[in-house]
Design an enzyme around this catalytic site. Structure first.
Site: not given
Ligand code: PGA
Length: 251
Positions: A10, A12, A174
């Site tokens: 993802n 984002k 995150g």
């Molecule tokens: P992260 O995000 O791996 O940065 O923790 C995972 C997500 O939001 O799908």
């Protein structure tokens, strides 16, 4: 029961067209020797066509991070499943915790998105997961069950092969704090039992349940070794071709 693993990235709100093309090409180049698993990229809408073009023939699946339920119409700011397909996408994520928390999307809105996405044949990842506060109040199972049931309301058994669930504890996203493999396995097994309860055992056995929340190259192997963890939804580490490449090659 052996389910085909799915590693999803993802992206984002990251990447310009140039960044996205480089990243997608670097990832696609690492997928040739893992034909036993699926790799999915969910870049921003603005780079969907370019990424689809770059990964063509690599077997990588491309999808979006959110999707509307209607084909077209007065839905300012939204993207329809038909537009996703037109741009080369075949998958969508719905109900990500950032959509729930920052943009106040609730279960009923997420359910509409999921139904619309499925109606147009997209592989659809429904995200569920508790906040830290809910975990501390021992509400994890209650929250996850509610999000799963409400999210899947009205979804026919016949399209459940297009549904993937992602368990993403909000406190692990995150933050660098991953759920332990035991914590994740426990919730995954619970979600599978709820799916069995809503549908039937054969569907619960085939549905893929991904773990998300600070998945990195150094914790992916242990997570993937759990019997009910069928893949990962990766945020931060998906933006680095080397890290994501290692995650794809989990052992
Ligand atoms: P992260 O995000 O791996 O940065 O923790 C995972 C997500 O939001 O799908």
């Amino acid at each position: 029961m052996k389910r085909r693993a799915l590693i999803a990235g993802n992206w984002k709100m990251h990447t310009t067209v140039m960044d996205a093309c480089h990243l997608a090409a670097a990832i696609a180049g690492q997928c040739a020797d893992v034909p036993d698993r699926d790799v999915l990229l969910a870049p921003p809408f603005t780079v969907l066509s370019e990424v689809s073009h770059v990964i063509r023939e690599s077997g990588v699946i491309v999808g979006v991070q959110n999707v509307c339920w209607e084909e077209k119409g007065a839905f300012t700011g939204e993207i329809s499943p038909v537009m996703v397909k037109d741009a080369g996408g075949t998958a969508a994520i719905v109900g990500h915790s950032e959509r729930r928390q920052i943009f106040h999307e609730d279960d009923s809105l997420i359910n509409r998105r999921l139904l619309g996405s499925l109606r147009f044949g997209l592989l659809t990842i429904l995200c569920v997961g508790e906040t830290l506060e809910q975990r501390e109040e021992n509400k994890t199972f209650e929250v996850v069950e509610q999000q799963t049931r409400n999210g899947l309301a009205g979804v026919e058994a016949s399209v459940m092969d297009k549904v993937v669930i992602a368990y993403e504890p909000v406190w692990a996203i995150g933050t660098g704090k991953t759920a332990t493999k035991e914590q994740a396995q426990e919730v995954h097994a619970f979600i599978r039992s709820r799916i069995e309860n809503m549908y039937e055992k054969s569907i619960a056995d085939q549905v893929r349940i991904l773990y998300g929340g600070s998945v990195k190259q150094d914790n992916v192997d242990a997570l993937m070794a759990q019997p009910d963890i069928d893949g990962a939804l990766v945020g931060g580490a998906a933006l680095d071709a080397e890290s994501f490449g290692r995650i794809i090659h989990f052992r």
